[in-house]
Design a protein around this motif. Structure first.
Motif, mmCIF file in Angstrom:
data_model
loop_
_atom_site.group_PDB
_atom_site.id
_atom_site.type_symbol
_atom_site.label_atom_id
_atom_site.label_comp_id
_atom_site.label_asym_id
_atom_site.label_seq_id
_atom_site.Cartn_x
_atom_site.Cartn_y
_atom_site.Cartn_z
ATOM 1 N N GLY A 110 45.188 68.366 132.479
ATOM 2 C CA GLY A 110 46.471 67.882 131.984
ATOM 3 C C GLY A 110 46.688 68.081 130.499
ATOM 4 N N TRP A 119 51.474 64.765 132.709
ATOM 5 C CA TRP A 119 51.048 63.881 133.796
ATOM 6 C C TRP A 119 52.252 63.553 134.664
ATOM 7 C CZ3 TRP A 119 51.954 62.455 128.848
ATOM 8 C CH2 TRP A 119 52.833 61.410 128.622
ATOM 9 N N ARG A 162 57.595 64.242 136.212
ATOM 10 C CA ARG A 162 56.625 64.878 135.335
ATOM 11 C C ARG A 162 56.945 64.504 133.897
ATOM 12 N NH1 ARG A 162 55.556 71.325 134.590
ATOM 13 N NH2 ARG A 162 53.950 71.074 133.025
ATOM 14 N N ARG A 175 47.635 61.630 127.385
ATOM 15 C CA ARG A 175 47.440 61.864 128.824
ATOM 16 C C ARG A 175 46.791 60.655 129.455
ATOM 17 N NH1 ARG A 175 47.574 64.016 133.843
ATOM 18 N NH2 ARG A 175 45.541 64.464 134.718
ATOM 19 N N VAL A 179 48.649 58.438 132.322
ATOM 20 C CA VAL A 179 48.106 58.315 133.681
ATOM 21 C C VAL A 179 47.839 56.849 134.009
ATOM 22 C CG1 VAL A 179 46.104 58.852 135.126
ATOM 23 C CG2 VAL A 179 47.163 60.638 133.759
#
Length: 143
Positions: A86, A107, A114, A137, A141
């Protein structure tokens, strides 16, 4: 957030010829296989073995969710220049012909969505821009 249904990754095993009766849990994540068999006889019956299998499966799914939120470190390939899933180095060509380089974090907060954020290498330097992208990232997430 996704939660497993009652029978996700759980299968009934009945082999009378081998005197085998119970529930089996089988899962695979990132190429690693997980499995455990819960025999009716050892657990105190079919319902008890199912409850034991379901509890083990639920604990495993929770543990795997925690692992999935951490950034994956992988071997570098032609498709991954950073080694972190990612996170990638991107180049953007401006209308004046100049090229700008960024570290980008990408992510999916939900299915079909997205998100990405770029950190300028010119502004932050290569190492700091990379660290900022990895952290973005990780936070994206986790949320």
């Amino acid at each position: 957030m996704w939660t497993p249904d009652d029978t996700y990754a759980i299968a009934r095993i009945d082999l009378p010829s081998a005197s085998t009766h119970g529930w089996q849990v089988r899962l695979q994540r990132r190429g690693e296989k997980f499995g455990k068999y819960f025999a009716d006889r050892q657990c105190g019956g079919s319902r008890a073995s199912y409850r034991a299998a379901k509890a083990w499966r639920d604990a495993l799914v929770e543990r795997l969710k925690e692992q999935d939120q951490a950034p994956r470190i992988c071997l570098k390939s032609a498709r991954n220049s950073s080694g972190v899933v990612g996170v990638s180095k991107v180049a953007v060509s401006a209308s004046n012909g100049e090229t700008y380089y960024f570290w980008q974090a990408t992510w999916c907060p939900e299915p079909g969505q997205r998100r990405c954020v770029k950190f300028s290498i010119r502004r932050h330097g290569d190492r700091k821009a990379f660290r900022l992208a990895v952290e973005a990232r990780r936070e994206g997430v986790a949320s």
